[in-house]
Structures are given as C-alpha cells and as structure tokens.
Design an enzyme around this catalytic site. Structure first.
Site, PDB file in Angstrom:
ATOM      1  N   HIS A 308      37.880  66.381  62.420  1.00 24.21           N
ATOM      2  CA  HIS A 308      38.187  66.581  63.841  1.00 24.21           C
ATOM      3  C   HIS A 308      38.692  65.264  64.416  1.00 24.21           C
ATOM      4  O   HIS A 308      38.194  64.196  64.075  1.00 24.21           O
ATOM      5  CB  HIS A 308      36.934  67.024  64.614  1.00 24.21           C
ATOM      6  CG  HIS A 308      37.254  67.681  65.912  1.00 24.21           C
ATOM      7  ND1 HIS A 308      37.530  66.970  67.055  1.00 24.21           N
ATOM      8  CD2 HIS A 308      37.387  68.980  66.236  1.00 24.21           C
ATOM      9  CE1 HIS A 308      37.804  67.802  68.030  1.00 24.21           C
ATOM     10  NE2 HIS A 308      37.725  69.028  67.571  1.00 24.21           N
ATOM     11  N   ASP A 365      35.616  75.822  63.346  1.00 30.71           N
ATOM     12  CA  ASP A 365      36.246  76.889  62.559  1.00 30.71           C
ATOM     13  C   ASP A 365      35.570  77.166  61.225  1.00 30.71           C
ATOM     14  O   ASP A 365      35.943  78.124  60.539  1.00 30.71           O
ATOM     15  CB  ASP A 365      37.716  76.530  62.312  1.00 30.71           C
ATOM     16  CG  ASP A 365      38.499  76.489  63.618  1.00 30.71           C
ATOM     17  OD1 ASP A 365      39.139  75.470  63.907  1.00 30.71           O
ATOM     18  OD2 ASP A 365      38.408  77.487  64.372  1.00 30.71           O
TER      19      ASP A 365
HETATM   20  C1  SDX Z   1      40.292  72.703  66.176  1.00 27.23           C
HETATM   21  O1  SDX Z   1      41.229  68.925  69.259  1.00 27.23           O
HETATM   22  C2  SDX Z   1      40.363  69.853  69.403  1.00 27.23           C
HETATM   23  O2  SDX Z   1      39.451  69.752  70.233  1.00 27.23           O
HETATM   24  C3  SDX Z   1      40.553  71.086  68.462  1.00 27.23           C
HETATM   25  C4  SDX Z   1      39.442  72.115  68.479  1.00 27.23           C
HETATM   26  C5  SDX Z   1      39.332  72.825  69.816  1.00 27.23           C
HETATM   27  O3  SDX Z   1      38.243  73.360  70.108  1.00 27.23           O
HETATM   28  O4  SDX Z   1      40.370  72.950  70.527  1.00 27.23           O
HETATM   29  O5  SDX Z   1      38.196  71.512  68.159  1.00 27.23           O
HETATM   30  C6  SDX Z   1      39.718  73.222  67.458  1.00 27.23           C
HETATM   31  O6  SDX Z   1      41.490  72.671  66.043  1.00 27.23           O
HETATM   32  C7  SDX Z   1      39.373  72.190  65.109  1.00 27.23           C
HETATM   33  C8  SDX Z   1      40.132  71.597  63.883  1.00 27.23           C
HETATM   34  C9  SDX Z   1      40.565  72.739  62.980  1.00 27.23           C
HETATM   35  N1  SDX Z   1      41.436  72.261  61.898  1.00 27.23           N
HETATM   36  C10 SDX Z   1      40.990  72.184  60.622  1.00 27.23           C
HETATM   37  O7  SDX Z   1      39.854  72.457  60.254  1.00 27.23           O
HETATM   38  C11 SDX Z   1      42.078  71.775  59.610  1.00 27.23           C
HETATM   39  C12 SDX Z   1      41.512  70.741  58.627  1.00 27.23           C
HETATM   40  N2  SDX Z   1      41.307  69.504  59.321  1.00 27.23           N
HETATM   41  C13 SDX Z   1      42.351  68.521  59.343  1.00 27.23           C
HETATM   42  O8  SDX Z   1      43.635  68.920  59.120  1.00 27.23           O
HETATM   43  C14 SDX Z   1      42.120  67.354  60.307  1.00 27.23           C
HETATM   44  O9  SDX Z   1      40.832  66.960  60.137  1.00 27.23           O
HETATM   45  C15 SDX Z   1      42.394  67.594  61.789  1.00 27.23           C
HETATM   46  C16 SDX Z   1      43.752  68.163  62.031  1.00 27.23           C
HETATM   47  C17 SDX Z   1      41.372  68.499  62.380  1.00 27.23           C
HETATM   48  C18 SDX Z   1      42.292  66.220  62.487  1.00 27.23           C
HETATM   49  O10 SDX Z   1      43.353  65.461  62.029  1.00 27.23           O
HETATM   50  P1  SDX Z   1      43.487  63.886  62.389  1.00 27.23           P
HETATM   51  O11 SDX Z   1      42.537  63.505  63.464  1.00 27.23           O
HETATM   52  O12 SDX Z   1      44.944  63.607  62.595  1.00 27.23           O
HETATM   53  O13 SDX Z   1      42.966  63.178  61.074  1.00 27.23           O
HETATM   54  P2  SDX Z   1      43.890  62.752  59.864  1.00 27.23           P
HETATM   55  O14 SDX Z   1      44.702  63.915  59.383  1.00 27.23           O
HETATM   56  O15 SDX Z   1      44.600  61.497  60.233  1.00 27.23           O
HETATM   57  O16 SDX Z   1      42.777  62.445  58.732  1.00 27.23           O
HETATM   58  C19 SDX Z   1      42.113  61.180  58.662  1.00 27.23           C
HETATM   59  C20 SDX Z   1      41.738  61.048  57.190  1.00 27.23           C
HETATM   60  C21 SDX Z   1      42.927  61.194  56.251  1.00 27.23           C
HETATM   61  O17 SDX Z   1      42.607  60.503  55.045  1.00 27.23           O
HETATM   62  P3  SDX Z   1      43.153  58.938  54.864  1.00 27.23           P
HETATM   63  O18 SDX Z   1      44.626  58.946  55.189  1.00 27.23           O
HETATM   64  O19 SDX Z   1      42.321  58.124  55.821  1.00 27.23           O
HETATM   65  O20 SDX Z   1      42.854  58.643  53.402  1.00 27.23           O
HETATM   66  O21 SDX Z   1      40.818  62.088  56.821  1.00 27.23           O
HETATM   67  C22 SDX Z   1      41.436  62.933  55.844  1.00 27.23           C
HETATM   68  C23 SDX Z   1      42.921  62.668  55.910  1.00 27.23           C
HETATM   69  O22 SDX Z   1      43.539  62.931  54.646  1.00 27.23           O
HETATM   70  N3  SDX Z   1      41.132  64.323  56.229  1.00 27.23           N
HETATM   71  C24 SDX Z   1      40.831  65.304  55.393  1.00 27.23           C
HETATM   72  C25 SDX Z   1      40.555  66.425  56.199  1.00 27.23           C
HETATM   73  N4  SDX Z   1      40.706  66.101  57.483  1.00 27.23           N
HETATM   74  C26 SDX Z   1      41.071  64.801  57.515  1.00 27.23           C
HETATM   75  N5  SDX Z   1      40.758  65.340  54.037  1.00 27.23           N
HETATM   76  C27 SDX Z   1      40.408  66.523  53.487  1.00 27.23           C
HETATM   77  N6  SDX Z   1      40.122  67.639  54.198  1.00 27.23           N
HETATM   78  C28 SDX Z   1      40.197  67.638  55.550  1.00 27.23           C
HETATM   79  N7  SDX Z   1      39.942  68.730  56.248  1.00 27.23           N
END
Ligand code: SDX
Length: 423
Positions: A308, A365
């Site tokens: 998140h 989710d």
């Molecule tokens: C919602 O914003 C809100 O409030 C949203 C929400 C709401 O109520 O409106 O809470 C609802 O959208 C919840 C999120 C649902 N999405 C997912 O579950 C999809 C999976 N999660 C990710 O795609 C990600 O965590 C996000 C999109 C939720 C957040 O993305 P960020 O903040 O841009 O984080 P990032 O992609 O820059 O990740 C930071 C690091 C990275 O690794 P490094 O580059 O540091 O090595 O964490 C890793 C990412 O690769 N990472 C994950 C991961 N999420 C982040 N690695 C594996 N699995 C994951 N799910």
C-alpha cells in the site's frame, strides 16, 4: 506561523508550514513558481498534498483509519452503511447535519429513487455477455446524466438531490448487470428494504417469491461497504476531484472515479487476488512458489492484495475483513480452500525479509473476495462491489470540493524533456 526556508542560487525564500488537526505538516508552496521560477516534481504524488479535507484521516504508520473522526472498527460493527454515507457526505453520525438535508430526507430520497428510467434498461441489451461489469457501471453512470433533470446542478438543494439519487441508482445498475449477465429477469427495488437488503434483493431474489432476508449476508455486506466507503486521496478519489474540478457534471465525474478504480493496482486488485489464489490452487496449492515469484525482480508477478502507498503497517480494514471472512464461512457452513492459501501466503510474507523490509502487508483487497465468493457474487463483480462501497466517499470529496469557494481547476505542471525547437 512556522516557516520553511529554501535557498536557491544564494537567495533565501520562506514558505508557510501548515499543520492539520492530527499534526500532519505541509509546506505551502502555492507561491513557489512565482517567487522562485521553480516547480516541484513528485511522480506518483507520494509527497504531495492535493487539498485540505475534513472527511477522512489515515495514519499509515500506525494503521489508523477514521471517517470524520470515527474509527472504522466501531463504524463497521455498529453503524448502517446509509448512516456512514451520511456521515461522510454531511459530517454527522446519528444526528442531522446543519446544512440542507436531514438524515431521514437522505434515506427517504435513496429509497424512493432506486429505480432507473425504463429506457435505460434497453442499454443492457447492447453489451455483450462478456462485457466486464465495471465497463457497464461506468457507462451507465455517465448515461444517468441524460436522465437527470439538472445534472449540472450548482445550487445546494439540487446537488444533494443528485447525490442521493446517484447513491440510490448505482446499486440498481450493479444488480441489473448481474441479472442480465445470468439471463435472469430484472428485480425492481423494494422501497421497504434497507440499502443493503435492497441490493441483495435485486441481486438474488427469485422474481416469483418474496425476498428472504439472510442476516449473515446483510451484516457481511454492510460491513464490507462501510470499510470501503472512503480512503482520503486514493487514486479514484483524486480522479473524482480532478474531473470534478473542471465542473463536469456529477455523473461524468463519478464515472471517471469508477474507471480509475478498475485498475488492478487499485480497486481491481480484489478480483486479481481471487484469480491469483485460484491460480495457486490450480497449481497444486504451492504458495511458496508464488512468494518466491513475487520477490523475483525478473518476473512481473506481484502478490495481489499486498502492499500500500500509505499503510506501512497492517491495513486496519484487512484485519476486520479477515475476521469477518472466517465468521461468514463458519456461519454459512462453507469451506473455501482459497482462504487457507491466503492465510498461508500472509503468514510466510509477514515473516519474509523482502516483505518486511518493504513494509508490505495485506491490504483491503486481500480477504474481501473470500466474503463476496461466499455470498455468491461473481469474481468479475468484485470491483463493482468496491465501487458501491466507495461511492459515498467519492460524493463526499466531490461535494467538499465543489462547495469550496476557493476551488480551482486542477492543472499540474511538468518538466519538458522532449525536442527543442526544430526546423
Ligand atoms: C487499494 O491508495 C489507496 O488508499 C488505495 C486503497 C483505497 O482504499 O482506495 O487502499 C485501495 O488500491 C489497495 C491496493 C490494491 N492493490 C494491490 O493489492 C496490488 C498489489 N500491490 C502493489 O501493486 C503496490 O503495493 C501498490 C500499487 C498497492 C502500491 O504501490 P507503490 O506505493 O507505488 O509501491 P511500489 O510499487 O513502488 O513498491 C515498492 C516496493 C517495490 O520493490 P523495490 O523496487 O523497492 O525492490 O515494494 C515492491 C515493489 O516491487 N512491492 C511488491 C508489491 N507491492 C510493492 N512486491 C511484490 N508484491 C506486491 N504486491
């Protein structure tokens, strides 16, 4: 007033620091470009506040979420979704707000306006059976503007009429899209039923029988809708504020929020989680393989429902939903192997350095789809359920913005890196 100092080209500039009611601090840079010729750059807006708002507070480090000061843990246990909608939009729980519409008026408007224009029913015939319910929902919500007497309302009374009518009709559209896709006759709304029971009636009733309430389903859906109701400046709510700032009408503005929510990084994740769990189950339940895949930078696999932008702790909504999922399955005497896989994934991830170091926890989710499945809601409708829950939040933020005399059209800047003058 505290100030922040910026030194640029040996010149010193000061900018006011503003502090919120929960001690959040911001540097007010509204005069930055005029005084320094510089803008800020913050792709993804991780460090950028777009507005000041009284509606919802999140503490991502502590895992706190409150609607108008009320913790979601107590609201999801003790309130009705329609009361939480009133709280978010008008700011009062179990009492009338000062401006314009009482709680009773609000609830009566929602019950009395749940029908959509009969001509709109024909629109469902135009969609192929394979059409995603989010495509239908966003199109039909925009189409509602064509049937509203005053879609571009700017006076308070018409604004509040449109808000209640939209809340009333979106659940009808959602239920009709389900009925249509299953070849079932549309079930008309019943004015005597609560918001949640009316939706369940329109979804699952046998058109030849009275609606039979199932309190387990009613309570579970009420809880889920409340937990999804708002989340401050998330992607879809920011989209609503962006679209609404051009003074596009309410229906078009909400439709833009529905479209933004659809993405698997956002609300579309609840569908993606179940599809991921099903894939792991079909692959012999080898969840360790998928944890390794999620950590492997050469793979584009992500652990859906994890991580998140704001929560760097367990999403408080996920805790409530996880407990509710276990309770609902027990009460309905159901056993879902996907819940076991989800629990195993969570247990491993929460003890794995990759996830711990990046502060990746289950989000809203991760477990919600387990409950929707138990209720018989198809996987491709999960994000529609998220939209039904989030609608009061979108409406609250839109109303807060549209009634703010200082609100302007949102128009971010950029840094150009393309070709300089050619030819
Ligand atoms: C919602 O914003 C809100 O409030 C949203 C929400 C709401 O109520 O409106 O809470 C609802 O959208 C919840 C999120 C649902 N999405 C997912 O579950 C999809 C999976 N999660 C990710 O795609 C990600 O965590 C996000 C999109 C939720 C957040 O993305 P960020 O903040 O841009 O984080 P990032 O992609 O820059 O990740 C930071 C690091 C990275 O690794 P490094 O580059 O540091 O090595 O964490 C890793 C990412 O690769 N990472 C994950 C991961 N999420 C982040 N690695 C594996 N699995 C994951 N799910």
């Amino acid at each position: 007033m505290k100030k922040a100092k910026l030194i640029l080209n040996d010149k010193e500039y000061e900018f006011p620091i503003i502090e919120g009611s929960e001690s959040e601090k911001a540097i007010d840079i509204t005069s930055l470009r005029n005084s320094t010729g510089h803008i800020t750059l913050d792709p993804g807006y991780g460090n950028t506040g777009s507005c000041i708002s009284d509606i919802t507070f999140i503490d991502g480090e502590e895992g706190i979420l409150r609607y108008r000061g009320y913790p979601i843990e107590s609201l999801s246990k003790n309130a009705l979704f329609s009361d939480v909608a009133y709280l978010l939009i008008y700011g009062k729980l179990n009492e009338d707000a000062s401006d314009n519409i009482t709680r009773d008026d609000f609830k009566k408007l929602i019950r009395k306006n749940a029908n959509i224009h009969e001509d709109m029913k024909r629109f469902f015939d135009g969609f192929p059976l394979s059409a995603h319910p989010m495509a239908i929902l966003s199109s039909m919500v925009t189409a509602l503007s064509g049937f509203s007497p005053d879609p571009d309302a700017t006076n308070l009374n018409s604004i509040d009429q449109n808000i209640a009518k939209l809340l009333a009709r979106v659940k009808t559209i959602a239920a009709y899209s389900y009925r249509k896709s299953h070849g079932l006759p549309f079930i008309y709304p019943d004015i005597n039923l609560s918001y949640v029971d009316n939706f369940l009636h329109m979804m699952f009733s046998d058109s030849q029988e009275e609606y039979h309430k199932n309190p387990i389903m009613t309570d579970a859906l009420n809880l889920l809708l409340i937990l999804h109701a708002d989340h401050e400046q998330n992607c879809s709510t920011s989209t609503v504020r962006m679209a609404g700032s051009s003074h596009a009408n309410l229906y078009a503005t909400i439709s833009s929020g529905i479209s933004a929510l659809w993405g698997p990084r956002h609300g579309g994740a609840n569908q993606a989680v179940i599809e991921m769990l099903q894939m792991i189950s079909n692959d012999g339940g080898d969840y360790k393989k998928y944890i390794d895949l999620a950590k492997d930078k050469t793979s584009d696999f992500r652990l859906m429902g994890f991580g998140h932008r704001v929560y760097k702790n367990y999403d408080p909504r996920a805790s409530v939903i996880k407990k509710a999922a276990e309770k609902v399955l027990d009460a309905l005497k159901l056993d879902d192997p996907l819940l076991d896989i989800a629990r195993n994934l969570e247990e491993i991830a929460l003890n794995d350095d990759y996830f711990v170091n990046r502060k990746l926890y289950p989000n809203v989710d991760f477990y919600s789809g387990i409950i929707y499945r138990a209720m018989g809601i198809p996987t491709n409708m999960f994000t529609v359920m998220f939209a039904l829950g989030r609608l009061p939040g979108w409406l609250a933020h839109w109303r807060e913005m549209i009634l703010d005399p200082k609100s302007r059209i949102n128009r971010p800047r950029q840094i150009y890196t393309g070709n300089t003058l050619k030819g």
